[in-house]
Design an enzyme around this catalytic site. Sequence first.
Site, PDB file in Angstrom:
ATOM      1  N   VAL A  65      26.730 -11.767  -2.871  1.00  0.00           N
ATOM      2  CA  VAL A  65      27.897 -10.951  -2.527  1.00  0.00           C
ATOM      3  C   VAL A  65      27.742  -9.603  -3.219  1.00  0.00           C
ATOM      4  O   VAL A  65      27.700  -9.530  -4.448  1.00  0.00           O
ATOM      5  CB  VAL A  65      29.212 -11.620  -3.003  1.00  0.00           C
ATOM      6  CG1 VAL A  65      30.414 -10.791  -2.562  1.00  0.00           C
ATOM      7  CG2 VAL A  65      29.334 -13.043  -2.492  1.00  0.00           C
ATOM      8  N   SER A 134      30.172  -8.845 -26.666  1.00  0.00           N
ATOM      9  CA  SER A 134      29.136  -8.129 -27.434  1.00  0.00           C
ATOM     10  C   SER A 134      29.452  -8.248 -28.912  1.00  0.00           C
ATOM     11  O   SER A 134      30.615  -8.438 -29.302  1.00  0.00           O
ATOM     12  CB  SER A 134      29.148  -6.646 -27.041  1.00  0.00           C
ATOM     13  OG  SER A 134      28.380  -5.893 -27.945  1.00  0.00           O
ATOM     14  N   TYR A 147      33.429   1.234 -25.439  1.00  0.00           N
ATOM     15  CA  TYR A 147      32.723  -0.048 -25.261  1.00  0.00           C
ATOM     16  C   TYR A 147      33.191  -1.057 -26.305  1.00  0.00           C
ATOM     17  O   TYR A 147      33.520  -2.201 -25.980  1.00  0.00           O
ATOM     18  CB  TYR A 147      31.217   0.210 -25.392  1.00  0.00           C
ATOM     19  CG  TYR A 147      30.339  -1.014 -25.198  1.00  0.00           C
ATOM     20  CD1 TYR A 147      30.069  -1.505 -23.924  1.00  0.00           C
ATOM     21  CD2 TYR A 147      29.752  -1.659 -26.283  1.00  0.00           C
ATOM     22  CE1 TYR A 147      29.249  -2.613 -23.740  1.00  0.00           C
ATOM     23  CE2 TYR A 147      28.930  -2.768 -26.109  1.00  0.00           C
ATOM     24  CZ  TYR A 147      28.679  -3.238 -24.833  1.00  0.00           C
ATOM     25  OH  TYR A 147      27.870  -4.333 -24.650  1.00  0.00           O
ATOM     26  N   SER A 150      36.618  -2.306 -25.591  1.00  0.00           N
ATOM     27  CA  SER A 150      36.689  -3.228 -24.434  1.00  0.00           C
ATOM     28  C   SER A 150      36.183  -4.618 -24.808  1.00  0.00           C
ATOM     29  O   SER A 150      36.728  -5.631 -24.368  1.00  0.00           O
ATOM     30  CB  SER A 150      35.895  -2.667 -23.251  1.00  0.00           C
ATOM     31  OG  SER A 150      34.503  -2.745 -23.480  1.00  0.00           O
ATOM     32  N   LYS A 151      35.147  -4.679 -25.640  1.00  0.00           N
ATOM     33  CA  LYS A 151      34.581  -5.986 -25.989  1.00  0.00           C
ATOM     34  C   LYS A 151      35.470  -6.710 -27.001  1.00  0.00           C
ATOM     35  O   LYS A 151      35.558  -7.953 -26.978  1.00  0.00           O
ATOM     36  CB  LYS A 151      33.158  -5.821 -26.526  1.00  0.00           C
ATOM     37  CG  LYS A 151      32.175  -5.271 -25.490  1.00  0.00           C
ATOM     38  CD  LYS A 151      31.965  -6.214 -24.297  1.00  0.00           C
ATOM     39  CE  LYS A 151      30.841  -5.747 -23.388  1.00  0.00           C
ATOM     40  NZ  LYS A 151      30.564  -6.677 -22.287  1.00  0.00           N
TER      41      LYS A 151
HETATM   42  N1  LIG Z   1      21.599  -5.675 -23.673  1.00  0.00           N
HETATM   43  C1  LIG Z   1      22.277  -5.700 -24.795  1.00  0.00           C
HETATM   44  O1  LIG Z   1      21.777  -5.287 -25.860  1.00  0.00           O
HETATM   45  C2  LIG Z   1      23.672  -6.249 -24.809  1.00  0.00           C
HETATM   46  C3  LIG Z   1      24.267  -6.432 -26.058  1.00  0.00           C
HETATM   47  C4  LIG Z   1      25.567  -6.920 -26.098  1.00  0.00           C
HETATM   48  C5  LIG Z   1      26.242  -7.214 -24.932  1.00  0.00           C
HETATM   49  N2  LIG Z   1      25.632  -7.020 -23.737  1.00  0.00           N
HETATM   50  C6  LIG Z   1      26.421  -7.307 -22.531  1.00  0.00           C
HETATM   51  O2  LIG Z   1      25.676  -8.092 -21.647  1.00  0.00           O
HETATM   52  C7  LIG Z   1      26.126  -7.862 -20.311  1.00  0.00           C
HETATM   53  C8  LIG Z   1      24.923  -7.701 -19.415  1.00  0.00           C
HETATM   54  O3  LIG Z   1      24.188  -6.589 -19.869  1.00  0.00           O
HETATM   55  P1  LIG Z   1      22.609  -6.410 -19.672  1.00  0.00           P
HETATM   56  O4  LIG Z   1      22.075  -6.067 -20.993  1.00  0.00           O
HETATM   57  O5  LIG Z   1      22.051  -7.527 -18.909  1.00  0.00           O
HETATM   58  O6  LIG Z   1      22.622  -5.065 -18.823  1.00  0.00           O
HETATM   59  P2  LIG Z   1      21.938  -4.675 -17.433  1.00  0.00           P
HETATM   60  O7  LIG Z   1      22.174  -3.217 -17.297  1.00  0.00           O
HETATM   61  O8  LIG Z   1      20.536  -5.180 -17.375  1.00  0.00           O
HETATM   62  O9  LIG Z   1      22.798  -5.499 -16.379  1.00  0.00           O
HETATM   63  C9  LIG Z   1      24.114  -5.137 -16.036  1.00  0.00           C
HETATM   64  C10 LIG Z   1      24.290  -5.486 -14.573  1.00  0.00           C
HETATM   65  O10 LIG Z   1      25.666  -5.256 -14.241  1.00  0.00           O
HETATM   66  C11 LIG Z   1      25.714  -4.579 -12.999  1.00  0.00           C
HETATM   67  N3  LIG Z   1      26.944  -3.770 -12.951  1.00  0.00           N
HETATM   68  C12 LIG Z   1      27.276  -2.738 -13.754  1.00  0.00           C
HETATM   69  N4  LIG Z   1      28.451  -2.208 -13.348  1.00  0.00           N
HETATM   70  C13 LIG Z   1      28.859  -2.946 -12.287  1.00  0.00           C
HETATM   71  C14 LIG Z   1      29.974  -2.910 -11.437  1.00  0.00           C
HETATM   72  N5  LIG Z   1      30.936  -1.972 -11.593  1.00  0.00           N
HETATM   73  N6  LIG Z   1      30.094  -3.828 -10.445  1.00  0.00           N
HETATM   74  C15 LIG Z   1      29.130  -4.782 -10.277  1.00  0.00           C
HETATM   75  N7  LIG Z   1      28.039  -4.880 -11.055  1.00  0.00           N
HETATM   76  C16 LIG Z   1      27.903  -3.956 -12.031  1.00  0.00           C
HETATM   77  C17 LIG Z   1      24.468  -3.687 -12.972  1.00  0.00           C
HETATM   78  O11 LIG Z   1      24.114  -3.325 -11.644  1.00  0.00           O
HETATM   79  C18 LIG Z   1      23.444  -4.588 -13.651  1.00  0.00           C
HETATM   80  O12 LIG Z   1      22.751  -5.384 -12.724  1.00  0.00           O
HETATM   81  C19 LIG Z   1      27.054  -6.646 -20.381  1.00  0.00           C
HETATM   82  O13 LIG Z   1      28.390  -7.082 -20.334  1.00  0.00           O
HETATM   83  C20 LIG Z   1      26.764  -6.062 -21.745  1.00  0.00           C
HETATM   84  O14 LIG Z   1      27.863  -5.383 -22.290  1.00  0.00           O
HETATM   85  C21 LIG Z   1      24.362  -6.549 -23.647  1.00  0.00           C
END
Ligand SMILES: NC(=O)c1ccc[n+]([C@@H]2O[C@H](COP(=O)([O-])OP(=O)(O)OC[C@H]3O[C@@H](n4cnc5c(N)ncnc54)[C@H](O)[C@@H]3O)[C@@H](O)[C@H]2O)c1
Length: 268
Positions: A65, A134, A147, A150-151
């Site tokens: 989707v 996070s 950020y 929000s977390k």
């Molecule tokens: N990578 C890190 O270091 C880290 C650390 C703490 C928390 N996180 C959290 O993990 C989660 C995933 O992050 P990630 O590292 O895999 O990042 P990423 O950028 O690889 O993946 C994020 C995905 O979300 C999708 N996305 C973003 N905005 C969107 C929207 N408005 N509608 C639909 N899809 C949307 C993007 O297209 C992408 O595929 C996030 O919530 C992030 O805050 C990541």
Amino acid sequence: MMAGRFQDRVAIVTGSSGGIGGSTAALFAEGGAKVVLTDRSIEYLDKVVQRCLDAGATCENILTVTADVTVPDDMKNLHGREDYGALQPGGIMQTTVDDIDAVMTTNLKSAFILTQLCLPHLIASHGCIVNVSSLAGYAPAPTFLAYSMSKAALNQMTKSIALELAQKGVRVNAVNPSAVLTELLTNPRGPIGGDDPAKIDEYIQKVCTAHPIGRMGLVHEVSDVIGFLASDQSSFVTGQCLPVDGGRHATMWGCMPSSTEPINEISI
Ligand SMILES: NC(=O)c1ccc[n+]([C@@H]2O[C@H](COP(=O)([O-])OP(=O)(O)OC[C@H]3O[C@@H](n4cnc5c(N)ncnc54)[C@H](O)[C@@H]3O)[C@@H](O)[C@H]2O)c1
């Protein structure tokens, strides 16, 4: 064939084309779940479909989707925009009210709306929710004010809804990762600010010292914990916001102990 641990379950994975989302989608597929893969663009989703097929899913157990989590009508379709709303840089001097709205909508309101939409199904199936929060929800990342806000709110939402739904047989937990190398960090507005290997290397060197384990996390190390929290193995766990961070949350000073020599000489 032995039934997987998510056999006959339905798993909706938002952000499923991303680093952590893709790994999580493949884990559910491998466990036999029917997976609903959702992200903001179909071209990204095609790649994660292939990953799920490789992990053992059949085509009829995969639904894609295309949905933007900031658009309530899109969320209804679950049952882009090219911005990086989720990880908006800036402290109090730089962050605008619009930035706060965008980040809260992506990271918090989306989870709230999806939870409400799924509620009847979750209650009927005794399902569960794993929010991806996070470590910044525990202790703020100083130059990422919106950020971090929000977390932190997502942590509270997780605990609050967990209390409300516990007696209805629905568990609600969150994972709180620290630094994991994905596009979230390498996108032009992320903390690395691009995918130049030299910049990535410099960032890795810097951030590794903040993790007692001495390295960044890997996507599967986050998705494995998500899988645990989504499985019956964690049937007595709810309202938990679990750091997946190589011990970083425990370091008051934000760094590893200066010596990692074995301390054999200490006798107790
Ligand atoms: N990578 C890190 O270091 C880290 C650390 C703490 C928390 N996180 C959290 O993990 C989660 C995933 O992050 P990630 O590292 O895999 O990042 P990423 O950028 O690889 O993946 C994020 C995905 O979300 C999708 N996305 C973003 N905005 C969107 C929207 N408005 N509608 C639909 N899809 C949307 C993007 O297209 C992408 O595929 C996030 O919530 C992030 O805050 C990541």
